[in-house]
Design an enzyme around this catalytic site. Structure first.
Site, mmCIF file in Angstrom:
data_model
loop_
_atom_site.group_PDB
_atom_site.id
_atom_site.type_symbol
_atom_site.label_atom_id
_atom_site.label_comp_id
_atom_site.label_asym_id
_atom_site.label_seq_id
_atom_site.Cartn_x
_atom_site.Cartn_y
_atom_site.Cartn_z
ATOM 1 N N HIS A 112 -115.752 -77.921 -49.171
ATOM 2 C CA HIS A 112 -115.305 -78.642 -50.360
ATOM 3 C C HIS A 112 -116.124 -78.122 -51.548
ATOM 4 O O HIS A 112 -116.957 -78.824 -52.120
ATOM 5 C CB HIS A 112 -115.475 -80.143 -50.186
ATOM 6 N N ASP A 117 -113.590 -83.612 -52.056
ATOM 7 C CA ASP A 117 -114.092 -84.689 -51.201
ATOM 8 C C ASP A 117 -114.515 -85.880 -52.050
ATOM 9 O O ASP A 117 -114.280 -87.045 -51.686
ATOM 10 C CB ASP A 117 -115.264 -84.192 -50.347
ATOM 11 N N TYR A 315 -99.504 -72.413 -62.310
ATOM 12 C CA TYR A 315 -99.613 -73.753 -62.882
ATOM 13 C C TYR A 315 -99.398 -73.723 -64.384
ATOM 14 O O TYR A 315 -99.842 -72.796 -65.068
ATOM 15 C CB TYR A 315 -100.996 -74.350 -62.605
ATOM 16 N N GLU A 395 -124.619 -87.442 -56.140
ATOM 17 C CA GLU A 395 -123.689 -88.530 -55.816
ATOM 18 C C GLU A 395 -123.809 -89.729 -56.740
ATOM 19 O O GLU A 395 -122.963 -90.628 -56.699
ATOM 20 C CB GLU A 395 -123.887 -88.943 -54.351
#
Length: 418
Positions: A112, A117, A315, A395
């Site tokens: 990831h 994630d 895209y 985090e």
């Protein structure tokens, strides 16, 4: 207690689970259209919340959940992408990925490396929080867990475009969609936003130069596709520097791979070049495509070679709806300046990376923003970028993403007519 206060309290309570989800997903990444384990975890979680509807197998492995609030109102969508990248992780973490898989016929490590994630864990937490507020929710929230944002395997359809084909924006149709991306370009917890063109369109370029093979000691007996290709590469650089009004928008034309020849004394028959084209304006995009073809064919012709140019649109431009961005900016500002670690909000420059969130924005107003995840002791300009095998996540930035998406959904619905 206000919605914002309730979201703040619920986010603090769920933060340990949020981090646990993220670490589990990080340790078990899956490539595009193969997110079977991830999709199973998401679907089980949404069903456990008692959502009114949970669909699986959308665009191969996508999951879509619908939460109907206890009060009448509109519909808003929240999106998270689920896939990892064919990258071998080089970060020493107890939950580092050891996964391997086959990508386009080649065995690769899987990581990831772009932070999806984090996106999945954040949206799972948001679903928990909003489900706990269902009785007071003025409208419905559609949770879109999307596969294959990093492109599906060659020969397969996937991602946002396929989800749309399969009806993800119907029954019911949201009137707006919100999404986020964690980024190494900002300190953990800082929110970045931009109205209008925010991320570039992305196109795949393939140029094949056909010459005439001959002995390297007698180049006049053949047509050298290597020299011709070198001239084409140099010529392509003038498209951005001399053909485009860069006062309007930036653009990029990059050749990233050249293949031709097998031996030092043989001039080969052909050379293949592959590259990428990035732009922020559809008119400029068309101009670039035309000039790449004209220039490559012209140089090849002048060198007595033949040339085939193939440009594939991937895209569109990720364009944040200006009115929606202005409407929701107070919400993002409030989130960024409150909470346990208020870090602030920034107007960020355009990003030449691409995002297939842009397909949703073509159909309904959308706002795509960024949440920093670089540890405070690292200068963002020195941090390993998304897609690097050394990409790391602080985090502490995740709870900001949770509060941002939850507050955007609630504030948007509260402003809609019942």
């Amino acid at each position: 207690m206000t919605f914002a206060d309730r979201i703040a309290a619920a986010t603090a309570a769920i933060e340990p689970q949020l981090i646990a989800w993220r670490r589990d997903l990080h340790q078990h990444p899956e490539l595009g259209n193969r997110e079977f384990r991830t999709a199973s975890i998401v679907a089980e979680h949404l069903r456990s919340l008692g959502l009114d509807e949970v669909k699986t197998g959308v665009a191969h492995t996508g999951v879509v959940g619908l939460l109907k609030g206890g009060k009448p109102g509109g519909v808003v969508a929240l999106r998270a992408d689920m896939d990892g990248l064919p990258v071998t992780e080089a970060v020493d973490l107890p939950f580092a990925s050891k996964a391997r898989a086959v990508w386009n016929g080649e065995e690769v490590g899987v990581m990831h490396a772009c932070g999806h994630d984090c996106h999945v864990a954040i949206l799972m937490a948001v679903a928990s929080i909003l489900a706990g507020m269902r009785a007071d929710l003025p409208g419905s929230v559609k949770f879109i867990f999307q596969p294959a944002e990093e492109m599906p395997p060659e020969g397969e359809e996937g991602g946002a475009e396929l989800m749309i084909k399969e009806g993800v924006l119907q029954h019911p149709t949201p009137s707006a969609i919100f999404g986020l991306h964690v980024t190494s370009r900002q300190p953990a917890g800082v929110i970045g936003y931009r109205p209008g063109p925010t991320m570039a369109s992305s196109d795949k370029l393939k140029i094949t130069v056909q010459g005439k093979q001959t002995h390297g000691a007698a180049p006049w007996l053949g047509v050298d596709p290597i020299v011709t290709s070198a001239q084409i590469v140099l010529g392509l650089q003038t498209i951005v520097s001399r053909n485009l009004d860069l006062n309007r928008e930036p653009a990029v034309v990059t050749i990233g791979a050249i293949k031709g020849g097998v031996r030092e004394n043989i001039i080969p028959d052909a050379v293949e070049m592959r590259g990428t084209i990035r732009s922020f304006d559809e008119g400029m995009r068309d101009t670039i495509h035309a000039r790449v073809t004209e220039l490559a064919e012209g140089i090849a012709g002048a060198s007595r070679a033949q040339c085939q140019v193939c440009i594939t649109k991937n895209y569109p431009v990720t364009r944040n709806d200006p009115a929606l961005t202005e409407q929701m900016l107070p919400t993002l500002t409030r989130v960024a300046t409150t909470g346990p670690r208020p870090m602030g909000i920034e107007l960020v420059p355009k990003v030449t990376g691409a995002e297939d969130f842009s397909f949703f924005q073509r159909l309904i107003p959308g706002l795509f923003f960024f949440v920093g995840v670089t540890p405070p002791e690292i200068e963002p300009s020195q941090a390993h970028a998304n897609h690097s095998p050394r990409f790391i996540v602080d985090e502490r930035g995740l709870e900001v993403g949770v509060r941002a998406l939850a507050n955007l959904a609630v504030d948007y619905l509260a402003a809609q007519p019942a």
